[in-house]
Design a protein around this motif. Structure first.
Motif, PDB file in Angstrom:
ATOM      1  N   CYS A 156     -18.216  55.005  13.959  1.00 46.37           N
ATOM      2  CA  CYS A 156     -19.561  54.718  14.467  1.00 46.37           C
ATOM      3  C   CYS A 156     -20.059  55.841  15.374  1.00 46.37           C
ATOM      4  N   PHE A 157     -21.288  56.321  15.117  1.00 45.47           N
ATOM      5  CA  PHE A 157     -21.854  57.337  16.016  1.00 45.47           C
ATOM      6  C   PHE A 157     -23.132  56.816  16.695  1.00 45.47           C
ATOM      7  N   GLN A 158     -23.215  55.473  16.773  1.00 42.79           N
ATOM      8  CA  GLN A 158     -24.237  54.812  17.590  1.00 42.79           C
ATOM      9  C   GLN A 158     -25.687  55.082  17.171  1.00 42.79           C
ATOM     10  N   CYS A 159     -25.924  55.103  15.857  1.00 43.80           N
ATOM     11  CA  CYS A 159     -27.292  55.360  15.404  1.00 43.80           C
ATOM     12  C   CYS A 159     -28.185  54.122  15.512  1.00 43.80           C
ATOM     13  N   ALA A 160     -27.570  52.928  15.547  1.00 46.37           N
ATOM     14  CA  ALA A 160     -28.276  51.639  15.686  1.00 46.37           C
ATOM     15  C   ALA A 160     -28.936  51.133  14.405  1.00 46.37           C
ATOM     16  N   THR A 161     -28.643  51.748  13.282  1.00 45.14           N
ATOM     17  CA  THR A 161     -29.200  51.249  12.018  1.00 45.14           C
ATOM     18  C   THR A 161     -28.770  49.797  11.806  1.00 45.14           C
ATOM     19  N   CYS A 162     -27.518  49.503  12.156  1.00 46.24           N
ATOM     20  CA  CYS A 162     -26.995  48.146  11.951  1.00 46.24           C
ATOM     21  C   CYS A 162     -27.776  47.108  12.750  1.00 46.24           C
TER      22      CYS A 162
ATOM     23  N   ARG B 235     -24.507  47.092  17.354  1.00 44.95           N
ATOM     24  CA  ARG B 235     -24.173  48.447  17.810  1.00 44.95           C
ATOM     25  C   ARG B 235     -23.384  48.418  19.116  1.00 44.95           C
TER      26      ARG B 235
ATOM     27  N   MET C 187     -19.890  47.582  18.618  1.00 44.79           N
ATOM     28  CA  MET C 187     -19.107  48.689  18.036  1.00 44.79           C
ATOM     29  C   MET C 187     -18.648  49.653  19.125  1.00 44.79           C
TER      30      MET C 187
ATOM     31  N   CYS D 140     -25.028  51.210   6.984  1.00 41.15           N
ATOM     32  CA  CYS D 140     -24.426  52.127   7.963  1.00 41.15           C
ATOM     33  C   CYS D 140     -24.210  53.514   7.334  1.00 41.15           C
ATOM     34  N   PRO D 141     -24.841  54.549   7.915  1.00 39.75           N
ATOM     35  CA  PRO D 141     -24.715  55.886   7.307  1.00 39.75           C
ATOM     36  C   PRO D 141     -23.328  56.495   7.453  1.00 39.75           C
ATOM     37  N   ARG D 142     -22.474  55.900   8.290  1.00 38.95           N
ATOM     38  CA  ARG D 142     -21.138  56.454   8.542  1.00 38.95           C
ATOM     39  C   ARG D 142     -20.025  55.638   7.889  1.00 38.95           C
TER      40      ARG D 142
ATOM     41  N   ALA E 202     -19.114  52.685   8.755  1.00 36.96           N
ATOM     42  CA  ALA E 202     -18.317  52.136   9.878  1.00 36.96           C
ATOM     43  C   ALA E 202     -18.048  50.631   9.745  1.00 36.96           C
TER      44      ALA E 202
ATOM     45  N   PRO F  92     -19.531  47.503  10.469  1.00 34.31           N
ATOM     46  CA  PRO F  92     -19.535  46.654  11.675  1.00 34.31           C
ATOM     47  C   PRO F  92     -19.180  45.195  11.381  1.00 34.31           C
TER      48      PRO F  92
HETATM   49  S1  SF4 Z   1     -25.131  51.747  11.658  1.00 36.53           S
HETATM   50 FE1  SF4 Z   1     -22.975  52.385  11.642  1.00 36.53          FE
HETATM   51  S2  SF4 Z   1     -22.938  54.298  12.779  1.00 36.53           S
HETATM   52 FE2  SF4 Z   1     -24.892  53.323  13.218  1.00 36.53          FE
HETATM   53  S3  SF4 Z   1     -24.513  52.166  15.122  1.00 36.53           S
HETATM   54 FE3  SF4 Z   1     -24.159  50.769  13.427  1.00 36.53          FE
HETATM   55  S4  SF4 Z   1     -21.988  50.934  12.983  1.00 36.53           S
HETATM   56 FE4  SF4 Z   1     -22.522  52.676  14.235  1.00 36.53          FE
END
Ligand code: SF4
Ligand code: SF4
Length: 394
Positions: free
Chosen positions: A28-34, A49, A52, A82-84, A86, A88
């Motif tokens: 997770c790089f904390q983009c907040a898409t989730c 987020r 995470m 999630c673009p990574r 991760a 959640p």
């Molecule tokens: S979408 Fe993925 S990368 Fe972005 S905050 Fe949520 S878990 Fe982290």
């Protein structure tokens, strides 16, 4: 009580969450898409987020004692976007499993069971316990059934006779001995839940106060219990599942299993009434409406759990042991319940008893290990949803 958190990373917690299926949490790089994707994220709170980041920092107390982790129903909408990669949803599921182990592990004497139930190497031992017990109960029934009846009659239970049917489960393991086993085991499970839920609700409220999610200084249990019917309606309607985009079909399978279990509970209660109040032992006619209900409930459990297994197998990433244990148990319960009856109706006496033996072992798993397994999420989630409703989650 101080109104601020002291950040104390718990590295063991991070490792355990990773081991329980949250192996992608560090991506997770904390983009907040989730948080945008999640149908249950409040407008002013970046869920999941912030969970995470708390997980990757090892903030065990903040997560384990949070009502929010239980509101996630693993719809997978966040994971899909999630673009990574991760995941959640899987991380929250792992945190919930950790929370079940943490609370059930604190139970005096029986706490060790929490680690055993999540360890595949202990499955044989956990199964051997009821296997040996019911073999003993079968031995007593088959070789001492007549003596047992005489004892029951001597103490005034004149209606207590096994059954007149040529093939009946009670001829293999007496219903009295089955109830002598399950009634105490079930009640101990309830006591364990009372103990762990009290701890959990205390932690939830402490966390909610610290995070400013409620202005109620003390948890008002009277108001809390008054909220349960509202939440039960949502649970029965599967409102949250209907908000899913990614795994909407999971809601149907989940509903089938839930209503199947409710049906079995009703049928068991009616069976108790017939046996202990009316003095009528089974087997009962297939034409009786409660037999229909039992059959429909059994089919619903088998179909629902089979659909869930199919859905899990279609995923590229393997589910954790806790998920397979639960799904395997639910399918075994439903299938052996139905097959016992089919074998009995087909006149296959020994096949009936063999399948019934497996069914009894599965029921023991259900009742005895319930507070320690993933199945406990039913109780914990209901408690957390009620808390969120009570505290007007923000
Ligand atoms: S979408 Fe993925 S990368 Fe972005 S905050 Fe949520 S878990 Fe982290
Ligand atoms: S799995 Fe669904 S409910 Fe759970 S955090 Fe993700 S989007 Fe929200």
């Amino acid at each position: 009580m101080s109104n601020q958190y002291v950040i104390e990373p718990n590295l063991t917690f991070i490792d355990e969450v990773i081991g329980l299926g949250g192996d992608t949490l560090k991506k997770c790089f904390q983009c907040a898409t989730c948080s945008v994707a999640c149908p249950i994220a409040p407008e002013n709170s970046p869920f999941p987020r912030k969970e995470m980041i708390a997980a990757s920092w090892g903030l065990k107390d903040k997560l384990v004692g949070s009502a929010d982790i239980w509101l996630c129903h693993e719809c997978g909408d966040c994971t899909a976007l999630c673009p990574r990669g991760a995941k959640p949803g899987a991380t929250l599921s792992a945190i919930r499993s950790y929370a079940i182990s943490e609370y059930s592990g604190s139970v005096p004497v029986l706490g060790k069971l929490s680690k055993m139930v999540t360890d595949p190497k202990k499955l044989a031992l956990l199964t051997a316990v009821p296997a040996v017990w019911f073999a003993l109960m079968a031995f007593i029934t088959v070789f001492m059934g007549g003596t047992m009846e005489k004892i029951f009659h001597a103490i005034g239970l004149h209606w207590a006779h096994v059954t007149d049917a040529p093939i009946a489960q009670a001829r293999f393991v007496s219903t009295w001995l089955v109830d002598f086993t399950f009634v105490p085991v079930f009640n101990i499970s309830i006591l364990i839940f009372v103990y762990t839920l009290y701890k959990m609700l205390t932690d939830m409220h402490t966390n909610a106060v610290l995070e400013g999610k409620t202005d109620k200084e003390k948890l008002d249990y009277k108001e809390y219990f008054k909220t349960i019917p509202t939440v039960l309606k949502k649970v029965l309607a599967h409102t949250q599942f209907n908000e899913c985009g990614e795994n909407k079909s999971r809601g149907t399978a989940h509903m089938m299993v839930l209503f199947g279990f409710i049906g079995c509970l009703i049928v068991t209660t009616i069976g108790f009434f017939f046996l202990y109040i009316l003095g009528k032992p089974g087997p009962y006619s297939q034409l009786w409406p409660f037999k229909w209900l039992g059959n429909i409930a059994g089919i619903s459990i088998v179909m629902g759990s089979a659909l869930m297994i199919k859905e899990r197998l279609s995923k590229t990433d393997l589910s954790a042991y806790k998920d397979w244990y639960l799904l395997g148990l639910v399918l075994t319960l439903g299938a052996t319940g139905l097959m016992t009856q089919m074998a009995r109706l087909a006149g296959m006496e020994y096949v009936t008893y063999a399948i019934y033996y497996v069914h009894l072992i599965a029921i023991f798993h259900l009742f005895a290990y319930l507070p320690f397994s993933k199945l406990a999420h039913i109780v914990y989630r209901l408690a957390a949803m009620t808390y969120a409703e009570y505290a007007n989650r923000k």
